[in-house]
Every structure is written in C-alpha cells, then in structure tokens.
Design a protein around this motif. Structure first.
Motif, PDB file in Angstrom:
ATOM      1  N   THR A 393     -69.690  60.632  -0.931  1.00 14.74           N
ATOM      2  CA  THR A 393     -70.322  59.103  -1.122  1.00 14.74           C
ATOM      3  C   THR A 393     -70.817  59.169  -2.542  1.00 14.74           C
ATOM      4  O   THR A 393     -70.881  59.934  -3.415  1.00 14.74           O
ATOM      5  CB  THR A 393     -71.442  58.807  -0.409  1.00 14.74           C
ATOM      6  N   GLY A 394     -71.339  57.980  -3.129  1.00 12.58           N
ATOM      7  CA  GLY A 394     -72.001  57.487  -4.486  1.00 12.58           C
ATOM      8  C   GLY A 394     -73.002  58.344  -4.762  1.00 12.58           C
ATOM      9  O   GLY A 394     -73.467  58.775  -5.812  1.00 12.58           O
ATOM     10  N   ASN A 395     -73.800  58.736  -3.591  1.00  9.16           N
ATOM     11  CA  ASN A 395     -75.136  59.685  -3.725  1.00  9.16           C
ATOM     12  C   ASN A 395     -74.512  61.256  -3.391  1.00  9.16           C
ATOM     13  O   ASN A 395     -75.579  61.770  -3.077  1.00  9.16           O
ATOM     14  CB  ASN A 395     -76.122  59.426  -2.567  1.00  9.16           C
ATOM     15  N   ASP A 396     -73.312  61.568  -3.240  1.00  7.03           N
ATOM     16  CA  ASP A 396     -72.895  62.773  -3.419  1.00  7.03           C
ATOM     17  C   ASP A 396     -73.157  63.325  -2.007  1.00  7.03           C
ATOM     18  O   ASP A 396     -73.338  64.601  -1.609  1.00  7.03           O
ATOM     19  CB  ASP A 396     -73.418  63.673  -4.547  1.00  7.03           C
ATOM     20  N   GLU A 397     -73.005  62.340  -1.026  1.00 10.84           N
ATOM     21  CA  GLU A 397     -73.099  62.928   0.456  1.00 10.84           C
ATOM     22  C   GLU A 397     -71.671  63.452   0.774  1.00 10.84           C
ATOM     23  O   GLU A 397     -70.841  62.833   0.565  1.00 10.84           O
ATOM     24  CB  GLU A 397     -73.614  62.053   1.476  1.00 10.84           C
ATOM     25  N   PHE A 398     -71.511  64.476   1.491  1.00 11.36           N
ATOM     26  CA  PHE A 398     -70.368  65.180   1.858  1.00 11.36           C
ATOM     27  C   PHE A 398     -69.694  64.450   2.954  1.00 11.36           C
ATOM     28  O   PHE A 398     -70.322  64.267   4.065  1.00 11.36           O
ATOM     29  CB  PHE A 398     -70.466  66.615   2.043  1.00 11.36           C
ATOM     30  N   VAL A 399     -68.566  63.868   2.832  1.00 13.93           N
ATOM     31  CA  VAL A 399     -67.858  62.870   3.796  1.00 13.93           C
ATOM     32  C   VAL A 399     -66.805  63.729   4.474  1.00 13.93           C
ATOM     33  O   VAL A 399     -66.776  63.830   5.755  1.00 13.93           O
ATOM     34  CB  VAL A 399     -67.040  61.825   2.985  1.00 13.93           C
ATOM     35  N   GLY A 400     -65.974  64.704   3.744  1.00  9.31           N
ATOM     36  CA  GLY A 400     -64.857  65.368   4.279  1.00  9.31           C
ATOM     37  C   GLY A 400     -63.995  65.978   3.509  1.00  9.31           C
ATOM     38  O   GLY A 400     -64.381  65.994   2.385  1.00  9.31           O
ATOM     39  N   GLN A 401     -62.950  66.548   4.121  1.00  9.99           N
ATOM     40  CA  GLN A 401     -61.854  67.395   3.011  1.00  9.99           C
ATOM     41  C   GLN A 401     -60.499  66.918   3.505  1.00  9.99           C
ATOM     42  O   GLN A 401     -60.070  66.701   4.805  1.00  9.99           O
ATOM     43  CB  GLN A 401     -62.149  68.932   3.351  1.00  9.99           C
ATOM     44  N   ILE A 402     -59.703  67.014   2.499  1.00 13.36           N
ATOM     45  CA  ILE A 402     -58.218  66.833   2.723  1.00 13.36           C
ATOM     46  C   ILE A 402     -57.544  67.801   1.958  1.00 13.36           C
ATOM     47  O   ILE A 402     -57.967  68.210   0.775  1.00 13.36           O
ATOM     48  CB  ILE A 402     -57.753  65.588   2.156  1.00 13.36           C
ATOM     49  N   SER A 414     -53.730  68.133   5.863  1.00 16.28           N
ATOM     50  CA  SER A 414     -54.761  68.010   7.011  1.00 16.28           C
ATOM     51  C   SER A 414     -55.985  67.521   6.524  1.00 16.28           C
ATOM     52  O   SER A 414     -56.293  67.582   5.413  1.00 16.28           O
ATOM     53  CB  SER A 414     -55.164  69.441   7.425  1.00 16.28           C
ATOM     54  N   ILE A 415     -56.679  66.860   7.369  1.00 17.65           N
ATOM     55  CA  ILE A 415     -57.951  66.205   6.870  1.00 17.65           C
ATOM     56  C   ILE A 415     -59.140  66.434   7.941  1.00 17.65           C
ATOM     57  O   ILE A 415     -58.782  66.180   9.227  1.00 17.65           O
ATOM     58  CB  ILE A 415     -57.685  64.912   7.042  1.00 17.65           C
ATOM     59  N   SER A 416     -60.262  66.460   7.614  1.00 17.23           N
ATOM     60  CA  SER A 416     -61.365  66.639   8.583  1.00 17.23           C
ATOM     61  C   SER A 416     -62.757  65.666   8.007  1.00 17.23           C
ATOM     62  O   SER A 416     -62.871  65.918   6.546  1.00 17.23           O
ATOM     63  CB  SER A 416     -62.161  68.037   8.542  1.00 17.23           C
ATOM     64  N   ILE A 417     -63.082  65.078   8.884  1.00 14.87           N
ATOM     65  CA  ILE A 417     -64.332  64.255   8.248  1.00 14.87           C
ATOM     66  C   ILE A 417     -65.552  64.525   8.955  1.00 14.87           C
ATOM     67  O   ILE A 417     -65.594  65.000  10.112  1.00 14.87           O
ATOM     68  CB  ILE A 417     -64.212  62.591   8.737  1.00 14.87           C
ATOM     69  N   ASN A 418     -66.722  64.604   7.941  1.00 15.36           N
ATOM     70  CA  ASN A 418     -68.130  65.206   8.411  1.00 15.36           C
ATOM     71  C   ASN A 418     -68.483  64.137   9.706  1.00 15.36           C
ATOM     72  O   ASN A 418     -68.147  62.863   9.552  1.00 15.36           O
ATOM     73  CB  ASN A 418     -68.910  64.677   7.476  1.00 15.36           C
ATOM     74  N   LYS A 419     -69.048  64.812  10.620  1.00 20.77           N
ATOM     75  CA  LYS A 419     -69.584  63.938  11.927  1.00 20.77           C
ATOM     76  C   LYS A 419     -70.473  62.752  11.511  1.00 20.77           C
ATOM     77  O   LYS A 419     -70.468  61.922  12.182  1.00 20.77           O
ATOM     78  CB  LYS A 419     -70.258  65.078  12.752  1.00 20.77           C
ATOM     79  N   ASN A 420     -71.267  62.739  10.281  1.00 19.95           N
ATOM     80  CA  ASN A 420     -71.777  61.633  10.068  1.00 19.95           C
ATOM     81  C   ASN A 420     -71.028  60.538   9.580  1.00 19.95           C
ATOM     82  O   ASN A 420     -71.984  59.459   9.423  1.00 19.95           O
ATOM     83  CB  ASN A 420     -72.861  62.117   8.794  1.00 19.95           C
ATOM     84  N   PHE A 421     -69.972  60.893   9.163  1.00 19.13           N
ATOM     85  CA  PHE A 421     -68.919  59.703   8.681  1.00 19.13           C
ATOM     86  C   PHE A 421     -68.040  59.360   9.352  1.00 19.13           C
ATOM     87  O   PHE A 421     -67.066  58.400   9.234  1.00 19.13           O
ATOM     88  CB  PHE A 421     -68.630  59.947   7.342  1.00 19.13           C
ATOM     89  N   ARG A 422     -68.005  59.869  10.602  1.00 16.99           N
ATOM     90  CA  ARG A 422     -66.741  59.510  11.451  1.00 16.99           C
ATOM     91  C   ARG A 422     -66.819  57.924  12.074  1.00 16.99           C
ATOM     92  O   ARG A 422     -68.137  57.548  12.210  1.00 16.99           O
ATOM     93  CB  ARG A 422     -66.662  60.470  12.691  1.00 16.99           C
ATOM     94  N   GLY A 423     -66.090  57.553  12.196  1.00 15.35           N
ATOM     95  CA  GLY A 423     -65.958  55.956  12.943  1.00 15.35           C
ATOM     96  C   GLY A 423     -66.269  54.947  12.083  1.00 15.35           C
ATOM     97  O   GLY A 423     -66.558  53.972  12.339  1.00 15.35           O
ATOM     98  N   LYS A 424     -66.306  55.219  10.851  1.00 13.15           N
ATOM     99  CA  LYS A 424     -66.780  54.196   9.756  1.00 13.15           C
ATOM    100  C   LYS A 424     -65.489  53.729   8.927  1.00 13.15           C
ATOM    101  O   LYS A 424     -65.500  53.261   7.781  1.00 13.15           O
ATOM    102  CB  LYS A 424     -67.617  55.061   8.717  1.00 13.15           C
ATOM    103  N   GLY A 425     -64.302  54.256   9.362  1.00 14.06           N
ATOM    104  CA  GLY A 425     -62.972  53.729   8.629  1.00 14.06           C
ATOM    105  C   GLY A 425     -62.625  54.204   7.386  1.00 14.06           C
ATOM    106  O   GLY A 425     -61.976  53.875   6.667  1.00 14.06           O
TER     107      GLY A 425
END
Length: 490
Positions: A393-402, A414-425
C-alpha cells in the motif's frame, strides 16, 4: 518496479541535475525500489553518484538507444535543459508514469507529473491540466538524504565562521574576490571555502586566503551539512544550494551569478530568508555586501532568518515526490504498487507463504521450514528466469506476492495475498498490471500459465478477471489442477 532516471551532467556546466535526481534515487531506495540513471554526461559525473546504478552515454543524440534501455519502465523521470519537446513525448509514450523535473516552465510538458520545487514555482503560470499532477513549491524540493534529518543549529552570540560556496564551477570568479574582501575586512573570522570540481581559479583562492581560511574540495553531502552547521553565516550563489542552506538554518547572503538564478533570489527575498539582492555585476559589490554582512552581527536576525529557512524547507521533498508518484500508481493499480522482491523481504515472504490458507491452495501443502526458505529465497530472487514481485500500500503495508517463472516460451504465475487484504478486490488488478507488464518486458514469452486447485473459486475469479482463460486440467504430484492461460496477443 522499474524506475529510470534520465538526466545530464558535465564538468563544464555542473552537476545540479544529478544532485537533485540523486535525492529521488535515494528516496526510492528507502522504499526498496532501486532506479537506474541514464546520464548524458562525462566520466567525472560518476563522483556525484557513488553506489548507484548508472549508465553514461549521449542519449541526446541516441534517443532510440535510450528508449530501448528504458523499455518496460513503470516510471521514467527526466530532468534536462537539453532534451527537446519531441523527446519528452517519446518518453511519455513509453512508460505508464512519466515525471518531468522543471525549473522555469521550459516546455509544455506531456501528461504526467511536473515537479518544480523552486521557491517561486507556485507563481508560475502552469497550464493546470486535469490530467497532469503538479508538485510545486519548496515542500517538494528534492534534497540529498543527508539533509533529510538535520540537528538543530546553534546560533552563537557573535559571528565566528563564514561559509563561501559558489557551486561546482564558480564561472563568475566570485570565490577569490569575496575571500579577499573577508580577509581584508574580517581577518578574525574563520573562512570556510568550498572549492568545486570545476574551479579554474584555485591559484587565485590560494593567493587570497589567510591563516584562518579552510578549503573544502567538492565535499560530499554529509560533510556539507557539517560545514553549514558549523558556520554562522554563508555567502552563496543563488542556485540550488540556497535550499540546503535554508534546510540547515544557516543565514545567507546570496549573489545571483546567472540569469536563471534571479527568480530564485527574488523568491527567497519575498519569503524573508534573504534580506538583500545582489548579482555579480552589482556596482561597488564588496562595500554594499559588507553593509549587509555587518547586519548579521545581530544574533536575533540570524535566529529569525535561520528559523524561517528551516520552516520553508523541511528536507522531506524527495520523499513527498516519491510518495505522490506511488500514490498515483496505486490508483491505477487498484490499491497497491508493485516492486521487485529484495533480500530484506525474506521474512515477509516466509510468513505469508506459511499462512494456512496459502499452504492449502499451493501445489505443495506442507509448511515451509525457515532453513529451506533461507536457502530457496535468495536463490529465487537472483534467478534470471524468475520475476519476484511484492505488492504494498502507499503506507508500505505488505499486500502480497506475485511470482513469474519462465520455462522456455511459457511462464507460470502464482499469487498470494496477505490475509489482511483478502476480499478487497486487489488480486485481479495486480494480476492485470503484473502479467501484461511481464509480457511486455519479456517478448520471448508467449503465454503465462496459472495452476489452481479445483474449488479455489476466488483464484479462478481473480485470474479470469485478468483475462486468463481455462486451458485444461493437469496432474501435478498425483493431484489434479485447473490450468488457466493468458496468451500474448499479436
């Protein structure tokens, strides 16, 4: 994320463009994004760019070569007095996000971001186009990282030390002239004299100096901060150094030595950091300058203007510029920006990879040991066949990896999204951005394959939304997987 910085710098014209572009390089570097310089310059400019990735060649007369080298850049920053408008448009067309560093509305720039950190920038009549992002005024002045955090400067009761600094060339020959003035009028003061790499008047400076003169040869930014903090007053040219002097809170008498410094000088006078206007052709300059010089014996005046300078220039300009650029990219990417994974990201990737839902949807479902990860990760990020991206994110919160891995003319993703950002499109726009950029960077890749466990409806939805289509079912390690495919369009 690929960031290219296109600029220029020569021994005979100075390295001001390089210096301020270096500050942007450092601000990106702080975010673990590592740009590459493309410099129209001479070999001496390497001394301004220690520990940077840079490429020096005549891009002004080899524009096609430049465009080939910056191909695939997410961001291209250009800072030039030489590049023609047509070249700006060619660069703007070759990147998702062009950034133009300006001083005086030199050109009618293409759509992108225009940066002018000058004290007078907000008074210029920029077109104000809706599609262009304008970053104007001294809050956006890019200073090198040693000026980002500066300790409080002591204001001594009496003048003890004066700094003379006239850039990298001193083409107006001001340094020996004003050094003679100070030796004659204030022999009691320590004179700190900055000698630039392009000075042709060193013999005159040596003739003018006294026993209380200290010469500093092309000091690095950390040493320059130290010199400024140890000085009580500066006499300087009216260029970019004024912003560094203001940042350190050093009261200054400025002399315009070039036409393009006049607006800077008047802008600082209007703001109150400077009290008088001089240029190198001012009649009776030394006598008039000493009148103003003597005014600065007053400690209250020095405290007032020094405090004002620090208020106007807080040292955060380069960071603000980079943040604005990333914020714009995040808007386009649907909520996050992508950059290449680096060694220090190892723990982030390890923790994400071991989240329960990530393991359940992976081809290999067993937890990953730290020992295995510590061997695998550094090798993977260095693998020439792998593009390992992380989203923030703009605040450098880790969203995920590709992660993309090339195998012949195909690649897997392959893609993995951090649990804090799942379901946010976020998955679909990140896949769109990364996949199509991957195909653009690697023209030898014809298609990208994604292996999805049956029943992982969220992944199917994300990949389908990114233009991947069902290809076939395939057995991997004795288990059936759905394979979705993105094919390069001719």
């Amino acid at each position: 994320m690929k960031v290219s910085i296109v600029t220029e710098g020569f021994y005979h014209t100075g390295y001001g463009h390089l210096t301020r572009c270096l500050s942007l390089y450092q601000a990106f570097e702080q975010r673990n994004i590592f740009p590459v310089f493309f410099i129209n310059g001479d070999n001496e400019c390497r001394s301004v760019l220690p520990e940077t990735r840079h490429n020096i060649f005549d891009w002004l007369n080899n524009q096609d070569e430049l465009l080939s080298k910056v191909k695939g850049s997410d961001i291209i920053i250009i800072d030039s007095y030489l590049a023609p408008l047509e070249m700006y448009y060619r660069i703007a067309a070759s990147t998702a996000y062009p950034v133009f560093i300006d001083d005086n509305m030199r050109l009618d720039y293409p759509e992108g971001t225009v940066v002018n950190g000058s004290i007078y920038a907000e008074q210029l009549n920029y077109p104000g186009r809706l599609e262009t992002n304008y970053l104007l005024g001294p809050k956006f002045i890019p200073l090198r990282n040693d000026f980002w955090q500066v300790r409080e400067k002591p204001i001594r009761p009496e003048l003890q030390s004066v700094l003379l600094t006239f850039g990298g060339q001193d083409l107006a020959n001001m340094t020996p002239r004003l050094l003679r003035m100070l030796v004659r009028n204030r022999p009691d003061l320590t004179k700190k004299v900055v000698v630039g790499s392009g000075f042709k008047n060193l013999n005159l400076i040596n003739e003018a100096k006294d026993t209380k003169t200290e010469l500093y040869y092309s000091p690095a930014s950390a040493e320059m901060v130290k010199i400024m903090l140890e000085s009580d007053l500066a006499i300087s040219a009216a260029g970019q150094t004024l912003y560094e002097l203001a940042r350190t809170g050093l009261p200054t008498i400025a002399i315009s030595v070039a036409e393009n410094q006049n607006a800077n000088l008047e802008g600082w006078i209007k703001e109150g950091f400077l009290t008088s206007s001089f240029n190198n052709e001012t009649v009776n300059l030394e006598n008039r300058l000493m009148v103003v010089f003597n005014n600065y014996k007053n400690r209250d005046l020095r405290y007032k203007v020094g405090s004002l300078g620090k208020k106007i220039v807080d040292g955060l300009g380069a960071g603000r510029i980079v943040q604005s650029i990333l914020d714009q990219m995040i808007k386009r990417n649907g909520g996050a920006y992508l950059r290449t994974a680096v060694e220090s990201d190892s723990m982030l990737v390890f923790n994400l990879s071991n989240e329960r839902s990530v393991r359940l949807n992976s081809i290999v479902q067993e937890p990953i040991s730290w020992q295995d990860h510590s061997f695998w990760y550094p090798n993977k990020i260095r693998d020439r066949n792998t593009l390992f991206l992380l989203a923030f994110t703009g605040n450098d919160e880790f969203v995920g990896q590709i992660r993309f891995e090339a195998k012949g003319s195909d690649a897997t993703v392959s893609i993995s999204i951090n649990k804090n950002f799942r379901g946010k499109g976020l998955s679909t726009p990140l896949l769109i951005k990364s996949s199509f950029n991957y195909l653009k960077i690697y023209p030898e890749i014809n298609s990208i394959l994604a292996y999805i466990r049956p029943g992982n409806n969220q992944s199917i939805k994300s990949f389908s939304g990114a233009a991947y289509v069902f290809f076939h079912e395939e057995m991997v390690n004795g288990e059936s997987f759905l394979v979705y495919k993105l094919v390069r369009q001719s």
